[in-house]
Design a protein around this motif. Structure first.
Motif, PDB file in Angstrom:
ATOM      1  N   VAL A  65       0.856  -1.177   0.000  1.00 41.85           N
ATOM      2  CA  VAL A  65       0.000   0.000   0.000  1.00 41.85           C
ATOM      3  C   VAL A  65       0.899   1.235   0.000  1.00 41.85           C
ATOM      4  CG1 VAL A  65      -1.818   1.272   1.175  1.00 41.85           C
ATOM      5  CG2 VAL A  65      -1.803  -1.233   1.248  1.00 41.85           C
ATOM      6  N   PHE A  66       0.686   2.090  -0.993  1.00 41.63           N
ATOM      7  CA  PHE A  66       1.463   3.307  -1.163  1.00 41.63           C
ATOM      8  C   PHE A  66       0.583   4.509  -0.814  1.00 41.63           C
ATOM      9  CE2 PHE A  66       3.192   0.188  -4.062  1.00 41.63           C
ATOM     10  CZ  PHE A  66       4.555   0.286  -3.831  1.00 41.63           C
ATOM     11  N   TYR A  67       1.106   5.419  -0.005  1.00 39.91           N
ATOM     12  CA  TYR A  67       0.377   6.633   0.348  1.00 39.91           C
ATOM     13  C   TYR A  67       0.413   7.616  -0.821  1.00 39.91           C
ATOM     14  CZ  TYR A  67      -0.633  11.225   2.160  1.00 39.91           C
ATOM     15  OH  TYR A  67      -1.154  12.470   2.327  1.00 39.91           O
ATOM     16  N   SER A  68      -0.703   8.299  -1.047  1.00 38.04           N
ATOM     17  CA  SER A  68      -0.788   9.405  -1.996  1.00 38.04           C
ATOM     18  C   SER A  68      -1.812  10.399  -1.475  1.00 38.04           C
ATOM     19  CB  SER A  68      -1.211   8.903  -3.379  1.00 38.04           C
ATOM     20  OG  SER A  68      -1.443  10.007  -4.236  1.00 38.04           O
ATOM     21  N   ALA A  69      -1.461  11.675  -1.494  1.00 37.25           N
ATOM     22  CA  ALA A  69      -2.407  12.712  -1.086  1.00 37.25           C
ATOM     23  C   ALA A  69      -3.513  12.872  -2.119  1.00 37.25           C
ATOM     24  CB  ALA A  69      -1.678  14.037  -0.875  1.00 37.25           C
ATOM     25  N   ASP A  70      -3.220  12.523  -3.390  1.00 37.15           N
ATOM     26  CA  ASP A  70      -4.189  12.646  -4.470  1.00 37.15           C
ATOM     27  C   ASP A  70      -4.213  11.343  -5.266  1.00 37.15           C
ATOM     28  OD1 ASP A  70      -5.692  13.234  -6.751  1.00 37.15           O
ATOM     29  OD2 ASP A  70      -4.891  15.263  -6.924  1.00 37.15           O
ATOM     30  N   VAL A  71      -5.065  10.434  -4.861  1.00 38.03           N
ATOM     31  CA  VAL A  71      -5.122   9.097  -5.463  1.00 38.03           C
ATOM     32  C   VAL A  71      -5.487   9.164  -6.943  1.00 38.03           C
ATOM     33  CG1 VAL A  71      -6.320   6.870  -5.401  1.00 38.03           C
ATOM     34  CG2 VAL A  71      -5.553   7.931  -3.277  1.00 38.03           C
ATOM     35  N   ALA A  72      -6.449  10.003  -7.302  1.00 36.66           N
ATOM     36  CA  ALA A  72      -6.877  10.093  -8.707  1.00 36.66           C
ATOM     37  C   ALA A  72      -5.727  10.564  -9.595  1.00 36.66           C
ATOM     38  CB  ALA A  72      -8.077  11.022  -8.843  1.00 36.66           C
ATOM     39  N   ALA A  73      -4.981  11.559  -9.149  1.00 32.22           N
ATOM     40  CA  ALA A  73      -3.841  12.046  -9.933  1.00 32.22           C
ATOM     41  C   ALA A  73      -2.753  10.971 -10.026  1.00 32.22           C
ATOM     42  CB  ALA A  73      -3.284  13.323  -9.319  1.00 32.22           C
ATOM     43  N   SER A  74      -2.519  10.260  -8.932  1.00 31.44           N
ATOM     44  CA  SER A  74      -1.521   9.175  -8.949  1.00 31.44           C
ATOM     45  C   SER A  74      -1.947   8.073  -9.895  1.00 31.44           C
ATOM     46  CB  SER A  74      -1.322   8.607  -7.543  1.00 31.44           C
ATOM     47  OG  SER A  74      -0.768   9.580  -6.695  1.00 31.44           O
ATOM     48  N   ARG A  75      -3.225   7.708  -9.881  1.00 33.66           N
ATOM     49  CA  ARG A  75      -3.742   6.680 -10.791  1.00 33.66           C
ATOM     50  C   ARG A  75      -3.527   7.099 -12.238  1.00 33.66           C
ATOM     51  NH1 ARG A  75      -8.031   5.398 -13.954  1.00 33.66           N
ATOM     52  NH2 ARG A  75      -8.720   3.220 -13.929  1.00 33.66           N
ATOM     53  N   ALA A  76      -3.849   8.353 -12.559  1.00 33.06           N
ATOM     54  CA  ALA A  76      -3.676   8.852 -13.925  1.00 33.06           C
ATOM     55  C   ALA A  76      -2.209   8.791 -14.351  1.00 33.06           C
ATOM     56  CB  ALA A  76      -4.211  10.278 -14.032  1.00 33.06           C
ATOM     57  N   GLU A  77      -1.307   9.151 -13.449  1.00 34.53           N
ATOM     58  CA  GLU A  77       0.123   9.106 -13.759  1.00 34.53           C
ATOM     59  C   GLU A  77       0.602   7.676 -13.972  1.00 34.53           C
ATOM     60  OE1 GLU A  77       3.963  10.323 -14.591  1.00 34.53           O
ATOM     61  OE2 GLU A  77       2.140  11.535 -14.489  1.00 34.53           O
ATOM     62  N   LEU A  78       0.134   6.746 -13.131  1.00 33.00           N
ATOM     63  CA  LEU A  78       0.521   5.341 -13.288  1.00 33.00           C
ATOM     64  C   LEU A  78       0.030   4.787 -14.623  1.00 33.00           C
ATOM     65  CD1 LEU A  78      -0.078   3.946  -9.703  1.00 33.00           C
ATOM     66  CD2 LEU A  78       2.096   4.541 -10.773  1.00 33.00           C
ATOM     67  N   LEU A  79      -1.173   5.130 -15.017  1.00 34.58           N
ATOM     68  CA  LEU A  79      -1.682   4.685 -16.317  1.00 34.58           C
ATOM     69  C   LEU A  79      -0.825   5.253 -17.445  1.00 34.58           C
ATOM     70  CD1 LEU A  79      -5.527   5.004 -15.700  1.00 34.58           C
ATOM     71  CD2 LEU A  79      -4.239   2.874 -16.096  1.00 34.58           C
ATOM     72  N   LYS A  80      -0.420   6.508 -17.319  1.00 31.39           N
ATOM     73  CA  LYS A  80       0.431   7.142 -18.317  1.00 31.39           C
ATOM     74  C   LYS A  80       1.791   6.457 -18.403  1.00 31.39           C
ATOM     75  CE  LYS A  80       1.899  11.468 -17.860  1.00 31.39           C
ATOM     76  NZ  LYS A  80       1.856  12.919 -17.662  1.00 31.39           N
ATOM     77  N   ARG A  81       2.267   5.946 -17.277  1.00 35.48           N
ATOM     78  CA  ARG A  81       3.576   5.277 -17.231  1.00 35.48           C
ATOM     79  C   ARG A  81       3.511   3.815 -17.671  1.00 35.48           C
ATOM     80  NH1 ARG A  81       6.407   6.988 -11.534  1.00 35.48           N
ATOM     81  NH2 ARG A  81       6.313   9.247 -11.784  1.00 35.48           N
ATOM     82  N   GLY A  82       2.323   3.291 -17.908  1.00 37.54           N
ATOM     83  CA  GLY A  82       2.228   1.928 -18.412  1.00 37.54           C
ATOM     84  C   GLY A  82       1.530   0.922 -17.533  1.00 37.54           C
ATOM     85  N   ALA A  83       1.006   1.334 -16.377  1.00 41.79           N
ATOM     86  CA  ALA A  83       0.236   0.396 -15.556  1.00 41.79           C
ATOM     87  C   ALA A  83      -1.014   0.011 -16.337  1.00 41.79           C
ATOM     88  CB  ALA A  83      -0.148   1.026 -14.226  1.00 41.79           C
ATOM     89  N   SER A  84      -1.325  -1.272 -16.365  1.00 39.56           N
ATOM     90  CA  SER A  84      -2.474  -1.702 -17.166  1.00 39.56           C
ATOM     91  C   SER A  84      -3.576  -2.337 -16.329  1.00 39.56           C
ATOM     92  CB  SER A  84      -2.024  -2.680 -18.252  1.00 39.56           C
ATOM     93  OG  SER A  84      -1.417  -3.809 -17.664  1.00 39.56           O
TER      94      SER A  84
END
Length: 115
Positions: A65-84
């Protein structure tokens, strides 16, 4: 006696793809290894290590489990980086989270819960 978690080890038959995921998609800093059979990453208070071997993700296996103050922004960045394999962002009373899986199927989560 005082025990502290130092690392979580995932066994994988594909150290290269898993290393790429944790390094390039999640953005973790490699700190030990790189010989093809072992790779360790700095991940805050606990390191993540990849060890060549048969993977065994299970329905109730460990979840990082990774902490993020902004989960939606982190999700968008991970998708951009190749998370599928990322689920939807779920928000509750004082908690926002998103579940995902790495290339071997190991679960992880992005969450606003600090500790």
């Amino acid at each position: 006696m005082h025990l502290e978690i130092q690392r979580v080890i995932y066994f994988t038959e594909n150290v290269e793809a898993m290393s790429r995921f944790y390094r390039e998609v999640l953005g973790l800093e490699p700190i030990v290894g790189g010989d093809g059979g072992w790779q360790e990453f700095k991940a805050g208070g606990c390191n993540i290590a990849l060890h060549r071997g048969k993977p065994s993700p299970g329905a109730r296996g460990p979840k990082l489990v990774f902490y993020s103050a902004d989960v939606a922004a982190s999700r968008a960045e991970l998708l951009k980086r190749g998370a599928s394999d990322l689920g939807k962002v779920i928000s509750g009373d004082d908690l926002t989270l998103c579940d995902g899986r790495d290339p071997d199927g190991n679960p992880f989560q992005i969450s606003t819960r600090r500790r």
